[in-house]
Structure formats: C-alpha cells, structure tokens
Design a protein around this motif. Structure first.
Motif, PDB file in Angstrom:
ATOM      1  N   PRO A  46     -52.801  24.917 -50.971  1.00 17.88           N
ATOM      2  CA  PRO A  46     -51.942  24.145 -51.359  1.00 17.88           C
ATOM      3  C   PRO A  46     -50.452  24.500 -50.755  1.00 17.88           C
ATOM      4  O   PRO A  46     -49.663  23.432 -50.739  1.00 17.88           O
ATOM      5  N   GLU A  47     -50.639  25.530 -49.915  1.00 23.49           N
ATOM      6  CA  GLU A  47     -49.374  25.911 -49.311  1.00 23.49           C
ATOM      7  C   GLU A  47     -49.137  25.095 -47.931  1.00 23.49           C
ATOM      8  O   GLU A  47     -48.029  25.141 -47.325  1.00 23.49           O
ATOM      9  N   VAL A  48     -50.371  24.431 -47.495  1.00 23.10           N
ATOM     10  CA  VAL A  48     -50.095  23.768 -46.309  1.00 23.10           C
ATOM     11  C   VAL A  48     -49.904  22.191 -46.369  1.00 23.10           C
ATOM     12  O   VAL A  48     -50.963  21.496 -47.362  1.00 23.10           O
ATOM     13  N   THR A  49     -49.130  21.606 -45.668  1.00 23.98           N
ATOM     14  CA  THR A  49     -48.713  20.151 -45.720  1.00 23.98           C
ATOM     15  C   THR A  49     -49.061  19.742 -44.640  1.00 23.98           C
ATOM     16  O   THR A  49     -48.735  19.986 -43.685  1.00 23.98           O
ATOM     17  N   ILE A  50     -49.953  18.566 -44.658  1.00 24.24           N
ATOM     18  CA  ILE A  50     -50.605  17.735 -43.251  1.00 24.24           C
ATOM     19  C   ILE A  50     -49.879  16.562 -43.298  1.00 24.24           C
ATOM     20  O   ILE A  50     -49.959  15.794 -44.221  1.00 24.24           O
ATOM     21  N   ASN A  51     -49.360  16.323 -41.971  1.00 23.09           N
ATOM     22  CA  ASN A  51     -48.633  15.063 -41.737  1.00 23.09           C
ATOM     23  C   ASN A  51     -49.372  14.420 -40.769  1.00 23.09           C
ATOM     24  O   ASN A  51     -49.660  14.694 -39.513  1.00 23.09           O
ATOM     25  N   PHE A  52     -49.813  13.041 -41.086  1.00 22.51           N
ATOM     26  CA  PHE A  52     -50.806  12.302 -40.139  1.00 22.51           C
ATOM     27  C   PHE A  52     -50.191  11.432 -39.657  1.00 22.51           C
ATOM     28  O   PHE A  52     -49.218  10.695 -39.901  1.00 22.51           O
ATOM     29  N   THR A  53     -50.622  11.118 -38.321  1.00 21.09           N
ATOM     30  CA  THR A  53     -50.260   9.914 -37.613  1.00 21.09           C
ATOM     31  C   THR A  53     -51.390   9.390 -37.092  1.00 21.09           C
ATOM     32  O   THR A  53     -52.328  10.282 -36.085  1.00 21.09           O
ATOM     33  N   THR A  54     -51.899   8.202 -37.247  1.00 18.36           N
ATOM     34  CA  THR A  54     -52.854   7.551 -36.467  1.00 18.36           C
ATOM     35  C   THR A  54     -52.687   6.970 -35.051  1.00 18.36           C
ATOM     36  O   THR A  54     -51.579   6.757 -34.885  1.00 18.36           O
ATOM     37  N   ARG A  55     -53.534   7.523 -34.086  1.00 23.94           N
ATOM     38  CA  ARG A  55     -53.455   7.256 -32.720  1.00 23.94           C
ATOM     39  C   ARG A  55     -54.689   6.838 -32.164  1.00 23.94           C
ATOM     40  O   ARG A  55     -55.816   7.431 -32.533  1.00 23.94           O
ATOM     41  N   LEU A  56     -54.795   5.743 -31.092  1.00 22.01           N
ATOM     42  CA  LEU A  56     -56.085   5.479 -30.814  1.00 22.01           C
ATOM     43  C   LEU A  56     -56.589   6.418 -29.467  1.00 22.01           C
ATOM     44  O   LEU A  56     -57.643   6.481 -29.023  1.00 22.01           O
ATOM     45  N   ARG A  57     -55.528   6.773 -28.882  1.00 23.23           N
ATOM     46  CA  ARG A  57     -55.698   7.904 -27.450  1.00 23.23           C
ATOM     47  C   ARG A  57     -55.146   9.184 -28.129  1.00 23.23           C
ATOM     48  O   ARG A  57     -54.060   9.491 -28.767  1.00 23.23           O
ATOM     49  N   PRO A  58     -55.648  10.076 -27.216  1.00 22.13           N
ATOM     50  CA  PRO A  58     -55.216  11.746 -27.389  1.00 22.13           C
ATOM     51  C   PRO A  58     -53.612  11.584 -26.993  1.00 22.13           C
ATOM     52  O   PRO A  58     -53.182  10.986 -26.060  1.00 22.13           O
ATOM     53  N   PRO A  59     -53.029  12.370 -27.974  1.00 30.48           N
ATOM     54  CA  PRO A  59     -51.652  12.664 -27.594  1.00 30.48           C
ATOM     55  C   PRO A  59     -51.461  13.632 -26.497  1.00 30.48           C
ATOM     56  O   PRO A  59     -52.229  14.446 -26.103  1.00 30.48           O
ATOM     57  N   ASP A  60     -49.999  13.353 -25.835  1.00 33.18           N
ATOM     58  CA  ASP A  60     -49.784  14.386 -25.038  1.00 33.18           C
ATOM     59  C   ASP A  60     -49.052  15.548 -25.671  1.00 33.18           C
ATOM     60  O   ASP A  60     -47.721  15.533 -25.927  1.00 33.18           O
ATOM     61  N   PHE A  61     -49.556  16.861 -25.692  1.00 35.33           N
ATOM     62  CA  PHE A  61     -49.199  17.978 -26.515  1.00 35.33           C
ATOM     63  C   PHE A  61     -47.928  18.325 -25.779  1.00 35.33           C
ATOM     64  O   PHE A  61     -47.062  18.908 -26.431  1.00 35.33           O
ATOM     65  N   ALA A  62     -47.729  18.207 -24.467  1.00 37.73           N
ATOM     66  CA  ALA A  62     -46.451  18.845 -23.768  1.00 37.73           C
ATOM     67  C   ALA A  62     -45.215  17.830 -24.050  1.00 37.73           C
ATOM     68  O   ALA A  62     -44.107  18.309 -24.131  1.00 37.73           O
TER      69      ALA A  62
END
Length: 305
Positions: A127-143
C-alpha cells in the motif's frame, strides 16, 4: 558537490532554457509565446541570452521568424531531458507521501487485460507504493521522459535497458463468422482475404506466415493503431485479424469470432518490464519488479528469462 567556476559560466538561466526547449518542440516563437505567456520579442531575447552566454548561434532570424540550427535542436533535446528530471525531482520533493511512487508506461491492451486485473494483489501487499500509469503505443525514451519503467513488447532488449520477461504473446488469425462461412481456410486462401494490420507491428502477418512455412511479400490491408480497435474491426466483419490469445478467448468462446486457419497460436515476441540501466532502481520499482516476477512465473511460456 559545488559547481566549478567554469560549470557556473555554462549554466544558462532557466527561463532561457525553457524558451529554447519550447521553440524546438513547438516550432514557432508565436506558439512558444502562448505557452509561456510571454511576448514573441521576449522569446527572441531569451534565445539571444543563450547565444551570448554560450558564444554560439542557436537560431536564424528571417522575416522575424526564429528557426533553430541543427546543433541547437540537438542541444534542446539534452535540455529537455534535464528539465524533465528537474520536474520529476521537484514533484517528489513537494509530495513526500508519494516518495514510494512509480511512473509506468504501459501498452494499452496488455495493460488493461493482463496487468490491471492483477494489480489489486500488488496494492494489498504494497500500500505504500503508488503507481502512476501512462498508456503508450511505443517504448518511451527513458533519457528524455520521466518514466521509471515501461511494459514493452519485442524480442531483443533496447540498448540501455534491463528487462524482466512477463509472458510471450501468442497470436492466431481470427475473423467474424460472416467472413469465413465455410470455416478455416488454407494459407493460400487466407493470404487473399482482407487482412487487418496493426501499425506498431507492420510485418506481423509476414512473420506469422513465415512461421507457418509460407513466405509472402508485403500483404495489403487496413491498418489500425491499437488492438482494441482492430478487435472491434474483426468483430464487425472487416477482415481477418492477427490477435493475441488473451484478447480473443471470450469472443471465440461466444462464437463471435472464429479461427481463420488451423494452426496453433504462434509466438512472435514477448512482453517485458523494462527499466533504464543508467539510474538506480528505486524501492518502488524493486517492489513492483519482484511482484511481477512472481506473476510471470505462473505463465506457461517457452521463452527463456
């Protein structure tokens, strides 16, 4: 660690960096002025401030229009990544209750059908972890984007990422009964039917036919951007779709879809949790990754971890 005198001279004012990033992203000084609530002349002055401090030309000025040089656009991409990191750090500082938060990029259909039904178990355990979702069709650029991790599809790992196998994607060709009134067809006939394609996997049909031992050239057909829309198209009789088994089980059981060719579901790739190698794994990501590993162990898959 304090910045050296040299590095201080190379740290331009934040408003000037924001103007540069926005000009690269939006393309015109007028659009930047609207976003930052400044005048166009103020935007031009911010770019000039950067040029004076860095000693390089960043933009051409023709007919009072600002146009970034190729070198300035490359610099703006680096600035964007840095500004995203600053914004993420500021959010974490302002919201200590979300110190256990995880920013996750998720593929829409897989996230909805596979991940979300399992999440109540994770939230109960952590319960201490909050997950924030974003739907994406292609992989994100982590940089350049403020994601901690992403659920992705593919075979080979992207450079600069680690990953955890979740499950293979097993696909089969399906259509509405009205398209295949006489039942499953052979490969030659199937290749001549209206085929439905998904934009993110342009060679999926060719790869599937190759896995069945039949080589084809490019196959025509209607393209869709998401599995949810291609599923609806198949249900309404627009053609034959190559869909993951987790999306078709219910429709096949209710006979709203039928199998187009008598072949076992074929794996053309797999779903993974991916995270960047150039930053520490946060406690929230570690908890989520370990929980996902337990969920993935229950999947019947032939692929190595």
């Amino acid at each position: 660690m304090q910045a050296s005198p040299l590095s201080r001279r190379l740290l331009p004012p934040l408003p000037a960096l924001r103007a540069l990033e926005a000009l690269d992203r939006l393309g015109t000084a007028a659009a930047v002025a609207r976003e930052l609530d400044l005048s166009q002349s103020a935007i031009s002055r911010q770019i000039r401030t950067l040029e004076d401090q860095l000693g390089v030309t960043l933009a051409s000025r023709e007919s009072r229009a600002l146009s970034l040089t190729p070198e300035a656009r490359a610099y703006a991409a680096e600035v964007r990544a840095a500004l995203n990191r600053i914004a993420q750090a500021s959010l974490s500082l302002r919201m200590p209750s979300r110190a256990g938060s995880l920013s996750l990029s998720v593929l829409p259909s897989f996230g909805m059908r596979w991940l979300v039904p399992r999440l109540p178990d994770f939230t109960r355990r952590h319960p201490e972890v909050t997950i924030n979702f974003t739907t994406r069709l292609r992989p994100p650029d982590f940089a350049a984007e403020a994601f901690d991790a992403a659920i992705e599809f593919g075979m080979a790992a992207r450079p600069g990422t680690n990953r955890l196998l979740l499950r293979p994607e097993r696909v089969l060709p399906v259509s509405a009964p009205s398209v295949l009134k006489d039942g499953p067809v052979g490969l030659k006939t199937l290749a001549q039917l209206p085929l439905l394609h998904i934009d993110t996997r342009p060679t999926a049909w060719e790869d599937w036919f190759a896995a069945q031992g039949r080589e084809t050239g490019p196959l025509p057909g209607t393209s869709f951007d998401q599995f949810t829309t291609i599923l609806e198209a198949a249900l309404h009789g627009l053609g034959v779709a190559l869909l993951p088994d987790y999306l078709t089980e219910e429709a096949l059981a209710r006979k709203r879809l039928v199998v187009a060719h008598d072949a076992e579901p074929t794996s053309l790739g797999a779903y993974h949790l991916a995270w960047p190698t150039d930053r520490p794994v946060t406690p929230a990501l570690s908890e989520f990754r370990d929980w996902l590993a337990g969920e993935a162990q229950g999947e019947d898959d032939p692929l190595p971890r």
